[in-house]
Motif scaffolding. Structure first.
Motif, PDB file in Angstrom:
ATOM      1  N   ARG A   1       4.838  -8.982   1.497  1.00 58.47           N
ATOM      2  CA  ARG A   1       6.089  -8.880   0.744  1.00 58.47           C
ATOM      3  C   ARG A   1       7.301  -8.850   1.662  1.00 58.47           C
ATOM      4  O   ARG A   1       8.395  -9.205   1.262  1.00 58.47           O
ATOM      5  CB  ARG A   1       6.093  -7.598  -0.084  1.00 58.47           C
ATOM      6  N   ARG A   2       7.098  -8.395   2.888  1.00 57.48           N
ATOM      7  CA  ARG A   2       8.236  -8.342   3.815  1.00 57.48           C
ATOM      8  C   ARG A   2       8.682  -9.738   4.229  1.00 57.48           C
ATOM      9  O   ARG A   2       9.782  -9.927   4.691  1.00 57.48           O
ATOM     10  CB  ARG A   2       7.877  -7.544   5.063  1.00 57.48           C
ATOM     11  N   ARG A   3       7.793 -10.703   4.079  1.00 64.72           N
ATOM     12  CA  ARG A   3       8.165 -12.080   4.424  1.00 64.72           C
ATOM     13  C   ARG A   3       8.544 -12.870   3.195  1.00 64.72           C
ATOM     14  O   ARG A   3       8.528 -14.097   3.190  1.00 64.72           O
ATOM     15  CB  ARG A   3       7.000 -12.780   5.127  1.00 64.72           C
TER      16      ARG A   3
ATOM     17  N   LYS B   1       0.826  -1.214   0.000  1.00 62.95           N
ATOM     18  CA  LYS B   1       0.000   0.000   0.000  1.00 62.95           C
ATOM     19  C   LYS B   1       0.862   1.267   0.000  1.00 62.95           C
ATOM     20  O   LYS B   1       0.646   2.176  -0.802  1.00 62.95           O
ATOM     21  CB  LYS B   1      -0.910   0.018   1.247  1.00 62.95           C
ATOM     22  N   THR B   2       1.831   1.302   0.905  1.00 70.34           N
ATOM     23  CA  THR B   2       2.676   2.498   1.021  1.00 70.34           C
ATOM     24  C   THR B   2       3.480   2.696  -0.261  1.00 70.34           C
ATOM     25  O   THR B   2       3.639   3.819  -0.750  1.00 70.34           O
ATOM     26  CB  THR B   2       3.596   2.369   2.258  1.00 70.34           C
ATOM     27  N   HIS B   3       3.961   1.596  -0.815  1.00 66.96           N
ATOM     28  CA  HIS B   3       4.725   1.632  -2.073  1.00 66.96           C
ATOM     29  C   HIS B   3       3.888   2.252  -3.199  1.00 66.96           C
ATOM     30  O   HIS B   3       4.354   3.142  -3.919  1.00 66.96           O
ATOM     31  CB  HIS B   3       5.131   0.191  -2.413  1.00 66.96           C
TER      32      HIS B   3
ATOM     33  N   LEU C   1      -1.604  10.182   4.199  1.00 64.97           N
ATOM     34  CA  LEU C   1      -1.765   9.716   5.568  1.00 64.97           C
ATOM     35  C   LEU C   1      -1.644   8.201   5.552  1.00 64.97           C
ATOM     36  O   LEU C   1      -2.532   7.498   5.053  1.00 64.97           O
ATOM     37  CB  LEU C   1      -3.161  10.151   6.024  1.00 64.97           C
ATOM     38  N   ASP C   2      -0.521   7.730   6.092  1.00 64.77           N
ATOM     39  CA  ASP C   2      -0.221   6.305   6.004  1.00 64.77           C
ATOM     40  C   ASP C   2      -0.724   5.580   7.254  1.00 64.77           C
ATOM     41  O   ASP C   2      -0.595   6.102   8.364  1.00 64.77           O
ATOM     42  CB  ASP C   2       1.308   6.151   5.879  1.00 64.77           C
ATOM     43  N   ASP C   3      -1.289   4.404   7.055  1.00 67.55           N
ATOM     44  CA  ASP C   3      -1.714   3.552   8.174  1.00 67.55           C
ATOM     45  C   ASP C   3      -2.753   4.175   9.080  1.00 67.55           C
ATOM     46  O   ASP C   3      -2.613   4.142  10.304  1.00 67.55           O
ATOM     47  CB  ASP C   3      -0.496   3.146   9.017  1.00 67.55           C
ATOM     48  N   LEU C   4      -3.783   4.725   8.484  1.00 67.63           N
ATOM     49  CA  LEU C   4      -4.875   5.259   9.290  1.00 67.63           C
ATOM     50  C   LEU C   4      -5.612   4.077   9.930  1.00 67.63           C
ATOM     51  O   LEU C   4      -5.911   3.094   9.255  1.00 67.63           O
ATOM     52  CB  LEU C   4      -5.836   6.068   8.407  1.00 67.63           C
TER      53      LEU C   4
HETATM   54 MG   LIG Z   1       2.561   0.681   4.833  1.00 66.89          MG
END
Ligand SMILES: [Mg+2]
Ligand SMILES: Nc1ncnc2c1ncn2[C@@H]1O[C@H](COP(=O)(O)OP(=O)(O)O)[C@@H](O)[C@H]1O
Length: 241
Positions: free
Chosen positions: A234-236, A104-106, A161-164
């Motif tokens: 994706r981090r895993r 999402k952040t990407h 606004l990230d991670d609301l």
């Molecule tokens: Mg994120």
């Protein structure tokens, strides 16, 4: 080529090239097909590039290193970014929901990079994790600092606004979120939001429950593009679908 003088000099250059080629010599590399100048400040493309450089610098200073190569790849996200360029006030909000690690952040930073790279007339951006935002907005010892910060977030051209939905809710978080979103809604300012919570879920926690009914109704109108992200974390080492 419209310019007769230029056409003439190109012809004599070609003739000279033929003579030299006959002797096995080559003078010049092939002329580039596109003759837009790199240095002519009268050129429209030159101006667009100068605006893009400026906007990309702003984008870079607002973007953490992990996302410095972020690129929007989802068609809906690309579409939203392009709409902010044609009509900034009609773009509304982009909401990306989904589990952690789905990108999402990407995608959000990628959308902002795409906007900057196109060389917009104006580009101002604040990107902030919502937990940091609530931290910054808590009344502090410094008179008026929290109010000034709320004004800065409310008025900036692009707010990400990230991670609301990760902070603990209280009457205070609801009130602050309401003031922020209400201002951006009234002034038609493009806003990017990501959340681990689904927009709506009858059987569990959702974003509507987190932000409260007043904000949810503003968001429902503001959000023009809702992208539920799916796939493995994706981090895993997983790969998003
Ligand atoms: Mg994120
Ligand atoms: N399309 C992509 N291409 C390459 N790397 C990606 C892509 N999407 C996400 N990533 C990487 O995967 C990790 C998780 O993505 P992130 O956007 O932080 O997920 P989320 O915000 O949903 O938790 C990050 O390190 C990010 O850089």
């Amino acid at each position: 080529m419209a310019d007769p003088e230029r056409a003439g000099s190109t012809r004599s250059l070609r003739a000279m090239e033929r003579i030299l080629a006959a002797k096995g010599l080559r003078v010049l590399p092939d002329a580039p097909a596109d003759e837009t100048s790199e240095e002519n400040p009268g050129d429209r493309e030159w101006h667009r590039r100068a605006r893009a450089d400026y906007a990309l610098n702003r984008w870079r200073s607002a973007t953490p290193p992990r996302f410095s190569e972020a690129e929007a790849t989802i068609p809906e996200v690309i579409g939203w970014a392009d709409r902010t360029l044609t009509d900034n006030a009609a773009a509304g909000a982009l909401l990306l929901t989904g589990l952690t690690g789905t990108g999402k952040t990407h995608q959000a930073f990628g959308a902002l990079r795409r906007i900057a790279a196109s060389g917009p007339d104006r580009f101002e951006l604040i990107a902030m994790n919502s937990a940091d935002m609530y931290g910054n907005l808590r009344p502090s010892q410094v008179m008026g600092a929290a109010e000034r910060e709320l004004r800065r977030l409310s008025e900036v051209q692009y707010l990400f606004l990230d991670d609301l939905g990760t902070a603990k809710t209280s009457e205070w978080t609801e009130e602050v979120t309401y003031r922020l979103i209400n201002h951006r809604y009234n002034h038609c300012l493009p806003t990017l939001i990501t959340s681990n919570l689904p927009a709506r879920d009858e059987n569990g926690p959702d974003l509507t429950g987190f932000v409260g009914a007043r904000v949810a109704s503003r968001l429902a109108e503001m959000v023009t593009t809702l992208v539920p992200m799916v796939g493995a974390d994706r981090r895993r080492g997983g790969r998003a679908a």
